[in-house]
Design a protein around this motif. Structure first.
Motif, mmCIF file in Angstrom:
data_model
loop_
_atom_site.group_PDB
_atom_site.id
_atom_site.type_symbol
_atom_site.label_atom_id
_atom_site.label_comp_id
_atom_site.label_asym_id
_atom_site.label_seq_id
_atom_site.Cartn_x
_atom_site.Cartn_y
_atom_site.Cartn_z
ATOM 1 N N LEU A 112 0.830 -1.206 0.000
ATOM 2 C CA LEU A 112 0.000 0.000 0.000
ATOM 3 C C LEU A 112 0.861 1.251 0.000
ATOM 4 O O LEU A 112 0.623 2.185 -0.784
ATOM 5 N N GLU A 122 -9.229 -6.069 -0.020
ATOM 6 C CA GLU A 122 -8.944 -5.026 0.965
ATOM 7 C C GLU A 122 -7.863 -4.085 0.435
ATOM 8 O O GLU A 122 -7.937 -2.859 0.635
ATOM 9 N N GLN A 147 -8.239 -0.048 0.022
ATOM 10 C CA GLN A 147 -7.322 0.860 0.700
ATOM 11 C C GLN A 147 -6.663 1.818 -0.289
ATOM 12 O O GLN A 147 -6.466 3.002 0.010
ATOM 13 N N ASP A 191 -9.234 4.492 -1.435
ATOM 14 C CA ASP A 191 -9.495 5.520 -0.425
ATOM 15 C C ASP A 191 -8.453 6.630 -0.446
ATOM 16 O O ASP A 191 -8.658 7.681 0.159
#
Length: 373
Positions: free
Chosen positions: A200, A339, A343, A346
């Motif tokens: 991420l 997920e 993430q 967002d």
């Protein structure tokens, strides 16, 4: 293609949505419709660059008048990776597609071929050939490895009639992605990194480098005391409206009236050390780079550098049209992939897409039209 029926996508805050194949193709066309040059930039091997290149080609199959030009900064389209011996996706093209291939790989493309040009640049696999496919089929794709030669190759493709150029780009973000050549489709995957947090952090970091560094122009009214910096040497200076060619070592010079640097190379850890020294001893305040793809240090190192007080500007921002997440082959990791997508979504302002699973997360309205069935 007749614009007969449309769909309005707006998924912000609602999580992931699964689309049909027709809707996925429609969305991809909308994302890429205004791009004349598209670079597929990957965070690592197996990030899905070639899969997305094939997806773009497939999504435009209904538009017979559009001619693609294809090239790679490596070698793509072969069944087996020459470095890892792993399987690779082949590249499927339609008749009249233009592409760049090395002379030694001429027979590896199974389309009927017409040689249009022999390009001046080449490599270990021989001269680079500009070819027109005279049938549908599979091709082997290559291209130059330098930025200057890449720009020349793009111009050759355009002069021969390419309407939209696709570049199968870097295998790692630290290999410069030539992103200044056009818009970007950023490809990432959890498998590129040691853990989901790193995945991420690195993916969002690269997105922000491409899109969010402030823009500036090289104008005397903005930068009246600017120097072009080449590692430790000044090779050109601006003062007022005069541009002078000169060479001196800023570190050895007792005085320097230049408080800003234009650096045209890759911003590495070594360069950051030089810049911090200049900030401390020569009052450096401004760093200008071509674009965010030139920054090739870790997120932590870059964050630490920004706390020094040196302002960083770019001459060009990069347009990331979408981020593609390559779904893991491990069925047990599906929840982690989903997920990961959410993430990312967002934290960015572009669509996040899992092409294989036909999943999309979009933060803004996109009006997409498809052909009526």
């Amino acid at each position: 293609m007749p614009l007969i029926e449309g769909a309005l996508f707006y998924f912000g805050g609602e999580g992931l949505k699964r689309l049909s194949k027709i809707e996925m193709d429609c969305l991809l066309r909308e994302i890429t419709s205004t791009s004349t040059v598209l670079s597929m930039v990957g965070m690592c091997k197996n990030a899905g660059k070639t899969t997305i290149l094939n997806a773009v080609l497939s999504s435009y199959e209904e538009i017979d008048t559009l001619r693609f030009g294809l090239l790679s900064i490596g070698l793509d389209g072969e069944k087996q990776d020459r470095a890892t011996n792993g399987a690779k996706p082949e590249i499927h093209v339609r008749e009249n597609t233009l592409f760049i291939t090395p002379s030694r790989m001429w027979r590896e493309s199974d389309v009927s071929k017409e040689l249009l040009e022999i390009l001046p640049s080449g490599g270990a696999l021989g001269s680079l050939l500009l070819v027109r496919s005279r049938s549908d089929g599979k091709i082997q794709l290559s291209g130059p490895s330098s930025r200057a030669a890449l720009q020349e190759t793009i111009q050759h493709l355009q002069r021969n009639g390419a309407d939209k150029i696709l570049i199968d780009g870097s295998i790692h973000r630290r290999v410069l992605g030539y992103s200044e050549q056009g818009d970007i489709l950023l490809c990432t995957a959890l498998s590129c990194f040691q853990d989901p947090n790193s995945a991420l952090r690195e993916t969002v970091f690269l997105y922000h480098l491409y899109t969010e560094l402030p823009l500036t122009s090289l104008h005397p009214a903005v930068h009246s005391h600017l120097a072009v910096f080449d590692h430790t040497k000044i090779i050109q200076t601006w003062q007022a409206d005069e541009v002078q060619k000169e060479a001196f070592d800023w570190q050895l010079s007792r005085t320097s009236k230049y408080n800003g640097i234009l650096y045209r190379g890759a911003v590495t850890a070594r360069i950051l050390i030089h810049l911090r020294w200049l900030q401390k001893h020569r009052s450096l305040r401004i760093l200008i780079i071509a674009d965010g793809s030139r920054v090739v240090v870790s997120p932590t190192m870059w964050s630490d550098f920004l706390t020094s007080g040196i302002e960083v500007f770019v001459q060009k921002k990069n347009n990331v049209k979408a981020i593609f997440v390559n779904h893991s082959r491990n069925a047990n990791s599906a929840d982690a992939d989903f997920e990961f997508m959410q993430q990312i979504a967002d934290r960015v302002q572009c669509p996040v897409i899992d092409w294989k699973e036909e999943l999309v997360c979009i933060q803004k309205k996109i009006e997409c039209y498809g052909k009526k069935k």
